[in-house]
Design a protein around this motif. Structure first.
Motif: not given
Length: 355
Positions: A328-355
């Motif tokens: 959206p609005e090209h807010r993301l750009s190459p080179g920016v570090p980011a964290d991701a959460v991948i869901r492989w069980k549909d019934e599990v609710p989303w949570q933010a990454p924990r480091w």
């Protein structure tokens, strides 16, 4: 009986040890990690790169964009000098104009011939019919007067006049027949003119093709963006000589970005293509950008230094690309570090990454 101070100190120390042990157990056993069904990873946002190169050798006359500029598909990015090709284009255009003028003149002459030939044939045909009638009548009169002269009814001189008249009528008939033949030859001239026009038309097409070729070469001197995106690198500057195929710009499409992460070897078996993911960046805290798993490496590699894993003892990881659903609005750009959460069980609710 109240505890003495020494006993109280020992008890507090024991509690502290137990608390530290509990924290260590919780930390090293991974109870702070995401629940089963979610995998966290991090990396940098990247995009599919497009290199814009020159098709022809030449000197850069003008650079239209700089690094960081957004461009649209087909936008002019740079222009090479076209002095020599411009001269060739003028010659090619002049050749086209000359052949076109010759073709137009030939077509005009053909139109006139097509109108005149039928008229000439009709006129010659009428004269021929008249000459035939006159010759036939003169022949009849000459025979009749010869018979009269033989019987002595008319003077011999009168019969001779009739024979001379017949001779003249016969000459007129031959001339009329020649006129008809000449009129018919007009059709041959029409066909010859049509052949000339066909040859001129072929020559015009050839001249136009030559002019189009030069125009194409001139257009190739204009470097245009093959797709929309952002200029990541401007590899050349004004006045530089470039060879054919020399890269001049490096573009990336902001609508086709992905986050490249590395998943530990022990977790890669839980992933499959198409799994949903949510990406978080420091620039937009608390906002999750939807993404999809579109690529999973088939071979493991050592964990890059800049990548974090829940267990630093992990040595082998698999590269995974998470393509954003949108930017959206090209807010993301190459080179920016980011964290991701991948869901492989549909019934599990989303949570933010924990480091």
């Amino acid at each position: 009986m109240p505890l003495d101070r020494k006993t109280l100190s020992i008890a507090l120390a024991a509690v502290a040890v137990l608390a530290v042990g509990a924290w260590a157990w919780q930390h090293f056993t991974g109870t702070t990690a995401l629940p089963e069904g979610l995998i966290q990873a991090n990396g940098r946002i990247e995009g599919d790169h497009t290199t814009v190169a020159s098709k022809l050798p030449g000197r850069i006359a003008e650079m239209k964009v700089r690094e960081g500029d957004s461009v649209q598909a087909g936008q002019l990015l740079a222009r090479l000098e076209d002095t020599q090709l411009a001269a060739r284009k003028q010659q090619a255009d002049a050749a086209v104009a000359t052949v076109q003028a010759q073709l137009d003149a030939a077509r005009a002459q053909l139109a006139v011939a097509r109108r005149e030939v039928p008229l000439a044939e009709a006129s010659a045909g009428a004269l021929l019919a008249k000459a035939r009638a006159a010759e036939a009548q003169a022949a009849k009169d000459a025979r009749r007067f010869d018979e009269l002269a033989a019987r002595g009814t008319v003077e011999t001189r009168r019969a001779e006049q009739m024979r001379l008249a017949h001779t003249a009528a016969a000459a007129d008939l031959r001339q009329a027949e020649q006129s008809v033949s000449s009129a018919h030859l007009g059709n041959d001239k029409v066909k010859a003119r049509e052949n000339d026009i066909a040859a001129l038309a072929a020559g015009l097409r050839q001249a136009q093709a030559a002019a189009s070729e030069v125009a194409g070469l001139i257009d190739d001197l204009n470097l245009r963006a093959p797709t929309g995106g952002v200029v990541l690198n401007r590899l050349r500057e004004n006045g530089e000589m470039v060879a054919a195929g020399t890269p001049v710009f490096d573009l990336v499409d902001l609508d086709k970005l992905y986050l490249k992460v590395y998943v530990p070897e022990k977790q890669i078996g839980q992933l499959r293509l198409g799994l949903p993911a949510q990406v978080y960046t420091d620039a937009f805290p608390g906002q999750a950008f939807p993404a999809r798993t579109r690529y999973i490496a088939s071979r493991a590699e050592f964990t890059p230094k800049e990548v974090q894993t829940p267990d630093e003892r992990v040595k082998l990881t698999y590269a995974v690309k998470l393509y954003f659903d949108s930017n959206p609005e090209h807010r993301l750009s190459p080179g920016v570090p980011a964290d991701a959460v991948i869901r492989w069980k549909d019934e599990v609710p989303w949570q933010a990454p924990r480091w």
